[in-house]
Design an enzyme around this catalytic site. Structure first.
Site, mmCIF file in Angstrom:
data_model
loop_
_atom_site.group_PDB
_atom_site.id
_atom_site.type_symbol
_atom_site.label_atom_id
_atom_site.label_comp_id
_atom_site.label_asym_id
_atom_site.label_seq_id
_atom_site.Cartn_x
_atom_site.Cartn_y
_atom_site.Cartn_z
ATOM 1 N N LYS A 160 65.166 15.943 -16.360
ATOM 2 C CA LYS A 160 65.564 17.355 -16.247
ATOM 3 C C LYS A 160 66.752 17.524 -15.302
ATOM 4 C CE LYS A 160 61.527 18.601 -14.658
ATOM 5 N NZ LYS A 160 60.893 17.257 -14.615
ATOM 6 N N ARG A 196 56.230 26.141 -13.795
ATOM 7 C CA ARG A 196 55.363 24.958 -13.813
ATOM 8 C C ARG A 196 53.912 25.320 -14.060
ATOM 9 N NH1 ARG A 196 58.751 21.270 -10.694
ATOM 10 N NH2 ARG A 196 57.833 19.218 -10.480
ATOM 11 N N ARG A 208 64.842 6.004 -8.798
ATOM 12 C CA ARG A 208 65.686 7.202 -8.615
ATOM 13 C C ARG A 208 66.250 7.290 -7.200
ATOM 14 N NH1 ARG A 208 63.368 12.931 -10.358
ATOM 15 N NH2 ARG A 208 61.538 12.389 -9.129
ATOM 16 N N ARG A 215 63.557 10.101 -2.397
ATOM 17 C CA ARG A 215 62.559 11.115 -2.068
ATOM 18 C C ARG A 215 61.261 10.487 -1.578
ATOM 19 N NH1 ARG A 215 62.555 14.913 -7.292
ATOM 20 N NH2 ARG A 215 60.380 15.016 -6.622
ATOM 21 N N ARG A 225 51.394 13.521 -9.325
ATOM 22 C CA ARG A 225 52.331 14.490 -9.915
ATOM 23 C C ARG A 225 52.225 14.487 -11.438
ATOM 24 N NH1 ARG A 225 57.372 12.225 -7.207
ATOM 25 N NH2 ARG A 225 58.492 13.492 -8.713
HETATM 26 P P1 ADP Z 1 60.210 16.275 -10.392
HETATM 27 O O1 ADP Z 1 61.456 16.722 -11.082
HETATM 28 O O2 ADP Z 1 60.211 14.831 -10.089
HETATM 29 O O3 ADP Z 1 58.965 16.752 -11.063
HETATM 30 P P2 ADP Z 1 60.681 18.360 -8.423
HETATM 31 O O4 ADP Z 1 61.829 18.045 -7.574
HETATM 32 O O5 ADP Z 1 60.880 19.333 -9.537
HETATM 33 O O6 ADP Z 1 60.123 16.985 -8.981
HETATM 34 O O7 ADP Z 1 59.469 18.907 -7.554
HETATM 35 C C1 ADP Z 1 59.033 18.208 -6.413
HETATM 36 C C2 ADP Z 1 57.801 18.922 -5.829
HETATM 37 O O8 ADP Z 1 58.159 20.266 -5.433
HETATM 38 C C3 ADP Z 1 56.628 19.096 -6.781
HETATM 39 O O9 ADP Z 1 55.791 17.955 -6.824
HETATM 40 C C4 ADP Z 1 55.931 20.326 -6.180
HETATM 41 O O10 ADP Z 1 55.175 19.980 -5.038
HETATM 42 C C5 ADP Z 1 57.103 21.182 -5.700
HETATM 43 N N1 ADP Z 1 57.581 22.140 -6.736
HETATM 44 C C6 ADP Z 1 58.800 22.152 -7.339
HETATM 45 N N2 ADP Z 1 58.897 23.168 -8.211
HETATM 46 C C7 ADP Z 1 57.694 23.817 -8.177
HETATM 47 C C8 ADP Z 1 57.145 24.933 -8.874
HETATM 48 N N3 ADP Z 1 57.851 25.613 -9.800
HETATM 49 N N4 ADP Z 1 55.872 25.297 -8.583
HETATM 50 C C9 ADP Z 1 55.140 24.647 -7.664
HETATM 51 N N5 ADP Z 1 55.592 23.580 -6.988
HETATM 52 C C10 ADP Z 1 56.858 23.158 -7.228
HETATM 53 P P1 ADP Z 2 63.343 14.858 -13.474
HETATM 54 O O1 ADP Z 2 64.326 15.844 -12.873
HETATM 55 O O2 ADP Z 2 62.865 15.298 -14.830
HETATM 56 O O3 ADP Z 2 62.219 14.527 -12.555
HETATM 57 P P2 ADP Z 2 65.548 12.941 -13.198
HETATM 58 O O4 ADP Z 2 66.651 13.631 -13.932
HETATM 59 O O5 ADP Z 2 65.594 12.946 -11.717
HETATM 60 O O6 ADP Z 2 64.122 13.491 -13.736
HETATM 61 O O7 ADP Z 2 65.474 11.443 -13.752
HETATM 62 C C1 ADP Z 2 64.612 10.474 -13.155
HETATM 63 C C2 ADP Z 2 65.360 9.149 -13.018
HETATM 64 O O8 ADP Z 2 65.552 8.572 -14.314
HETATM 65 C C3 ADP Z 2 66.742 9.283 -12.393
HETATM 66 O O9 ADP Z 2 66.949 8.171 -11.546
HETATM 67 C C4 ADP Z 2 67.697 9.248 -13.592
HETATM 68 O O10 ADP Z 2 68.925 8.612 -13.252
HETATM 69 C C5 ADP Z 2 66.939 8.427 -14.623
HETATM 70 N N1 ADP Z 2 67.105 8.931 -15.990
HETATM 71 C C6 ADP Z 2 67.253 10.235 -16.386
HETATM 72 N N2 ADP Z 2 67.363 10.307 -17.734
HETATM 73 C C7 ADP Z 2 67.266 9.035 -18.209
HETATM 74 C C8 ADP Z 2 67.313 8.452 -19.529
HETATM 75 N N3 ADP Z 2 67.472 9.208 -20.617
HETATM 76 N N4 ADP Z 2 67.182 7.103 -19.618
HETATM 77 C C9 ADP Z 2 67.021 6.347 -18.504
HETATM 78 N N5 ADP Z 2 66.965 6.827 -17.248
HETATM 79 C C10 ADP Z 2 67.095 8.161 -17.084
#
Ligand code: ADP
Ligand code: ADP
Ligand code: ZN
Length: 216
Positions: free
Chosen positions: A13, A88, A127, A161, A172
């Site tokens: 995302k 979410r 990541r 992170r 998660r």
């Molecule tokens: P990822 O993309 O890896 O799922 P995020 O960066 O979006 O992680 O979120 C990291 C953490 O921040 C989540 O595990 C949660 O604790 C919190 N968080 C982010 N967005 C939300 C949301 N919309 N509602 C509740 N918690 C959130």
């Molecule tokens: P999210 O925001 O959904 O948690 P990220 O965009 O942070 O996910 O992606 C997670 C990790 O995977 C990052 O290190 C990113 O560079 C890598 N990644 C994202 N999209 C792809 C893909 N299509 N194929 C392989 N690796 C990817």
């Protein structure tokens, strides 16, 4: 144009939201980034959410809904925004519908990033991001062009992170299945959901999203 990117942690995302931000006049609204900024600033909110995030659980809906509502009111969102990590929960999705209605705004596309769960741990484990501009990278799948130098701002410092450790990732992923996956039928019911194959390479996924938002 306003978009929602939906998918589990590691689906890509943030990666796609950053690319869309670079290509179009859209702003990425990452609630995860906003919460991490609150923690870094040492604010009361930051202190309140830190333990929850470290455990891989969700921050309470009322906090998140207020955060997004205030952010969407900022002038830079007028050209369009990409929601990354929000909504979410069903309560967040319903609150979003209501607030957009009140602000006379709407979501144009909800994009599901569909991915097999086996790859998520590996994606998250590798990541990292630029400490200067926040650009996202991966040890194997998305390395900077020049090793150790950000492609976008040339800084040489990077961060990982604290919640990207295998144990928290499992929580998660469970949290996603229990609380966020129900949003798929919610949006499918509203006929606004489009699914892209997020197993493909990063550029291919971007092209697929471009097709969704460009035409049809
Ligand atoms: P990822 O993309 O890896 O799922 P995020 O960066 O979006 O992680 O979120 C990291 C953490 O921040 C989540 O595990 C949660 O604790 C919190 N968080 C982010 N967005 C939300 C949301 N919309 N509602 C509740 N918690 C959130
Ligand atoms: P999210 O925001 O959904 O948690 P990220 O965009 O942070 O996910 O992606 C997670 C990790 O995977 C990052 O290190 C990113 O560079 C890598 N990644 C994202 N999209 C792809 C893909 N299509 N194929 C392989 N690796 C990817
Ligand atoms: Zn950078």
């Amino acid at each position: 144009m306003n978009l929602i990117l939906l998918g589990p942690p590691g689906a890509g995302k943030g990666t796609q939201a950053q690319e869309l931000e670079r290509r179009h006049k859209l702003v990425q609204l990452s609630t995860g980034d906003m919460l991490r900024a609150a923690i870094a600033s040492g604010s009361d909110l930051g202190n309140e959410v830190k333990t929850i995030m470290d455990a891989g659980e969700l921050v309470p809906d009322d906090i998140m809904i207020r955060m997004i509502s205030e952010r969407i009111d900022q002038p830079d969102c007028a050209n369009g925004f990409i929601l990354d990590g929000f909504p979410r929960t069903t309560a967040q999705a319903e609150a979003l519908d209501k607030m957009l209605d009140e602000k006379d705004m709407k979501i144009d596309h909800v994009i599901e990033m569909s991915v097999d769960s086996e790859v998520l741990i590996k994606r998250i484990a590798g990541r990292f991001s630029c400490a200067g501009c926040g650009a996202g990278y991966h040890d194997e799948f998305q390395k900077p062009v020049q090793d150790g130098v950000c492609d976008h701002c040339s800084k040489t410092e990077f961060t990982r992170r604290p919640d990207d450790n295998p144990e928290t990732v499992r929580t998660r992923l469970d949290t996603y299945e229990a609380q966020t996956a129900p949003l798929l039928p919610y949006y499918r019911g509203k006929e606004s959901l489009r699914t892209v194959d997020a197993m493909a390479e990063i550029d291919v996924v971007t092209a697929e999203i471009e097709t969704v938002i460009g035409g049809a």
